[in-house]
Design a protein around this motif. Sequence first.
Motif, PDB file in Angstrom:
ATOM      1  N   VAL A  79       0.875  -1.259  -0.134  1.00  0.00           N
ATOM      2  CA  VAL A  79      -0.118  -0.161  -0.002  1.00  0.00           C
ATOM      3  C   VAL A  79       0.977   1.412   0.116  1.00  0.00           C
ATOM      4  N   LEU A  80       0.567   2.010  -1.044  1.00  0.00           N
ATOM      5  CA  LEU A  80       1.184   3.541  -0.964  1.00  0.00           C
ATOM      6  C   LEU A  80      -0.001   4.535  -0.501  1.00  0.00           C
ATOM      7  N   GLU A  81       0.383   5.137   0.569  1.00  0.00           N
ATOM      8  CA  GLU A  81      -0.351   6.181   1.208  1.00  0.00           C
ATOM      9  C   GLU A  81       0.307   7.801   1.132  1.00  0.00           C
ATOM     10  N   SER A  82      -0.529   8.696   1.005  1.00  0.00           N
ATOM     11  CA  SER A  82      -0.113  10.172   1.449  1.00  0.00           C
ATOM     12  C   SER A  82      -0.001  10.366   2.917  1.00  0.00           C
TER      13      SER A  82
ATOM     14  N   ASP B 104       9.836   3.902  11.590  1.00  0.00           N
ATOM     15  CA  ASP B 104      10.105   3.004  10.689  1.00  0.00           C
ATOM     16  C   ASP B 104       9.589   1.580  10.717  1.00  0.00           C
ATOM     17  N   ALA B 105       8.923   1.343  11.751  1.00  0.00           N
ATOM     18  CA  ALA B 105       8.073  -0.044  11.482  1.00  0.00           C
ATOM     19  C   ALA B 105       7.034   0.067  12.531  1.00  0.00           C
ATOM     20  N   ALA B 106       6.007  -0.740  12.328  1.00  0.00           N
ATOM     21  CA  ALA B 106       4.905  -0.717  13.094  1.00  0.00           C
ATOM     22  C   ALA B 106       4.997  -2.366  13.479  1.00  0.00           C
TER      23      ALA B 106
ATOM     24  N   ARG C 256       4.779  -3.333   8.305  1.00  0.00           N
ATOM     25  CA  ARG C 256       6.266  -2.604   7.978  1.00  0.00           C
ATOM     26  C   ARG C 256       5.988  -1.511   7.068  1.00  0.00           C
ATOM     27  N   ARG C 257       6.500  -0.302   7.257  1.00  0.00           N
ATOM     28  CA  ARG C 257       6.502   0.902   6.520  1.00  0.00           C
ATOM     29  C   ARG C 257       7.764   1.468   6.694  1.00  0.00           C
ATOM     30  N   VAL C 258       7.810   2.294   5.540  1.00  0.00           N
ATOM     31  CA  VAL C 258       8.984   3.274   5.255  1.00  0.00           C
ATOM     32  C   VAL C 258       8.562   4.528   4.753  1.00  0.00           C
ATOM     33  N   PRO C 259       9.082   5.537   5.124  1.00  0.00           N
ATOM     34  CA  PRO C 259       8.561   6.945   4.573  1.00  0.00           C
ATOM     35  C   PRO C 259       8.775   7.279   3.106  1.00  0.00           C
ATOM     36  N   ILE C 260       8.198   7.889   2.441  1.00  0.00           N
ATOM     37  CA  ILE C 260       8.590   8.346   1.224  1.00  0.00           C
ATOM     38  C   ILE C 260       8.860  10.032   1.194  1.00  0.00           C
ATOM     39  N   VAL C 261      10.055  10.167   0.977  1.00  0.00           N
ATOM     40  CA  VAL C 261      10.458  11.521   1.270  1.00  0.00           C
ATOM     41  C   VAL C 261      10.794  11.968  -0.058  1.00  0.00           C
ATOM     42  N   LEU C 262      10.157  13.538  -0.422  1.00  0.00           N
ATOM     43  CA  LEU C 262      10.822  14.204  -1.704  1.00  0.00           C
ATOM     44  C   LEU C 262      11.534  15.375  -1.263  1.00  0.00           C
ATOM     45  N   GLN C 263      12.594  15.659  -1.583  1.00  0.00           N
ATOM     46  CA  GLN C 263      13.471  16.840  -1.488  1.00  0.00           C
ATOM     47  C   GLN C 263      13.362  17.296   0.066  1.00  0.00           C
ATOM     48  N   GLY C 264      13.520  16.309   1.049  1.00  0.00           N
ATOM     49  CA  GLY C 264      13.508  16.492   2.418  1.00  0.00           C
ATOM     50  C   GLY C 264      12.055  16.624   2.998  1.00  0.00           C
TER      51      GLY C 264
ATOM     52  N   GLU D  26       8.174  15.128   3.851  1.00  0.00           N
ATOM     53  CA  GLU D  26       7.689  13.688   4.060  1.00  0.00           C
ATOM     54  C   GLU D  26       6.431  13.658   3.178  1.00  0.00           C
ATOM     55  N   TRP D  27       6.357  12.992   2.300  1.00  0.00           N
ATOM     56  CA  TRP D  27       5.082  12.944   1.073  1.00  0.00           C
ATOM     57  C   TRP D  27       4.229  11.701   1.589  1.00  0.00           C
ATOM     58  N   GLY D  28       4.772  10.687   2.090  1.00  0.00           N
ATOM     59  CA  GLY D  28       3.736   9.651   2.425  1.00  0.00           C
ATOM     60  C   GLY D  28       4.177   8.332   3.165  1.00  0.00           C
ATOM     61  N   TRP D  29       3.757   7.048   3.019  1.00  0.00           N
ATOM     62  CA  TRP D  29       4.419   5.881   3.440  1.00  0.00           C
ATOM     63  C   TRP D  29       4.209   4.875   2.549  1.00  0.00           C
ATOM     64  N   LEU D  30       5.031   3.830   2.623  1.00  0.00           N
ATOM     65  CA  LEU D  30       5.017   2.563   1.662  1.00  0.00           C
ATOM     66  C   LEU D  30       4.680   1.549   2.528  1.00  0.00           C
ATOM     67  N   HIS D  31       3.459   0.946   2.589  1.00  0.00           N
ATOM     68  CA  HIS D  31       3.357  -0.002   3.819  1.00  0.00           C
ATOM     69  C   HIS D  31       3.421  -1.575   3.255  1.00  0.00           C
ATOM     70  N   LEU D  32       3.983  -2.444   3.965  1.00  0.00           N
ATOM     71  CA  LEU D  32       3.952  -3.967   3.597  1.00  0.00           C
ATOM     72  C   LEU D  32       3.305  -4.565   5.080  1.00  0.00           C
ATOM     73  N   PRO D  33       1.919  -4.761   4.716  1.00  0.00           N
ATOM     74  CA  PRO D  33       1.127  -5.440   5.638  1.00  0.00           C
ATOM     75  C   PRO D  33       1.704  -6.725   6.011  1.00  0.00           C
TER      76      PRO D  33
END
Length: 600
Positions: free
Chosen positions: A254-257, A294-296, A302-310, A312-319
């Motif tokens: 899952v990719l979320e904002s 860094d993690a649930a 399990r999730r990591v942040p999506i960072v654009l030019q410093g 935080e844009w959102g998160w990438l989740h791995l249920p």
Amino acid sequence: MPITQGLCHLCMIDLVTTCSDDAASATPRVRCVDRISTGSTLDFIRCRQEVAVRSAAFNRSGALAPLLGGPVSNIYGSGMWQSASVASILELEIFQRSGAYLAAGEGGLDRLVRWVHSGESSDIASFLSGGELLLTSGQGIGSTPTEQRRFIAALADVGVSALAIELAGRVFTEMPHAVVEEANKLDLPIIGLPIKIAFVEASAQVLQQLTDIATKQHARSDEINRFLIERLLTGADSVALVHDFAGLLDRPVVLESIAHEIQAYYGGDDGGAHGDIIADWQTHSRAIDIHSRDAAPESACRRVPIVLQGTEWGWLHLPSLGQADNRMDHIALDHAASAIAISLLNSRVTRVRSAHHQSVLVNRLMVGDLSGTGFVQRALQIGQDLRGKALVVAVIGSKTRSSAKVQPEIVTLLRDENFPAVIADVGQSLLAVIALKEGTELHDIAELLRDQDRCIGFSKVAEASDLPAAVDQARTAASTRQPVQFFDDLGLLRLLVSLASGPELDQYVEEELGPLLDAEASNEKGLLETLTVYLDCDGNKSDAATKLFVHRRSLYYRLEKIEKILGRSLEDHETRLRLNVAVRSLAIVRAPQMNRYHDF
């Protein structure tokens, strides 16, 4: 200052660990030496930092600098990049040959071993940091049950993965009962060694297993990197990357904002546990915020942040969904997050640059700085091939939103249907020069772009040389503020629009409809609408009543009131003609000023 010597389990060369007299609070300094010995108190990560230049085996792998990442330890934790379970360590040749057995702590067999130490000090725990397989002859364990329990508890407290004790007679011939009890209580695996073994040989075999695991993980990491880079180079967007990544892992992704809104999801059908999570995503995602960045918890996500030019844009989740915790999946998650960040950033930059180039091109066409033929040639330079095609100009406005909000929708609609187009924001409207595909007509474009919130004016179908005239035609059609207006269908409105740039049209509307507009402003609502529908029905009262959803008697009453206000009979054909022109002119007069006077 005491010095202990030992084998560097990372670079396979010897080292000296130098500590201050206060060993418990000291920060060891490490240097490699030219002779082998045992009893190391080295921390794996400190070793890597100081002797990495000589760690040829480690440096040969290209996976130490993952995509957009830094040192492996900074991304994946202290040394967990290469680790093996206690159960797999027990299967090594040296332990099988020596008859090694599990004496206690069966519940901890899945603990991960990341390096191996040997030591005989009673306070060895103060030099360890977790994840070690500790080899000992038993000299530091203690001779009383209290000392033995304290020794085991100290090792468990610092996170030692397993303890192997020699039972060949130097200290013990059988496993102390207190050691077994305490280890079972703490699920700390205790390995009994019935015969003497060379601890250096055991260390080498453990190291070889860790190296083999690391090699496979590095190879897999490289494979994932190459896959994601290839997808980026082929233009995959964030949605496609999520789809591909989920397929790669065979797990939902899952990719979320940053607002916890799902931007992309792939995980098979919507049934099962992940379907439940997606159905109530806001609750699931916001609950994770109480945990680390860094993690649930493993049971959740399990999730990591999506960072654009410093930022935080959102998160990438791995249920997790009850699946086994796979460290390579977590490593891959970092790579995927970096690839998605690149895709999002590239998409953002591309959109901004494309919009700027197209805006410059359209403005030059509008001010006469560029001919129609020159416009088509320049459009090819920015990736829009309009050559040899029938062209149409559309001016697109919105009733409720700014042009900047509407533009991405129009770009997407035309791109998805493969219509080449140059589109620019020219104020309160968009101006689009669109190439018709073979077999398509102007009405096909109109139906594609039609929306209840939009007002669109279309020019005639034109050749490249006629584009300047087509721009004027589209602006004229758009000034009527109709949902869709073709220039060819303007008829009388074409003349009226030409008068809109001066005061004549305003004066005509005021002369013909002024009293009725005053009455509307004084709470006589609905009269203008009634007149407009009546005139559209060419004076047919029955049709007008049906369109207005009123009884015929109600319509008669309204028409009589209109006649009284205007002082004219609506039965007169000439009167209806004049009022019809006035009503149509009113729509132009009331249009936004930028549209009325073509100041786009």
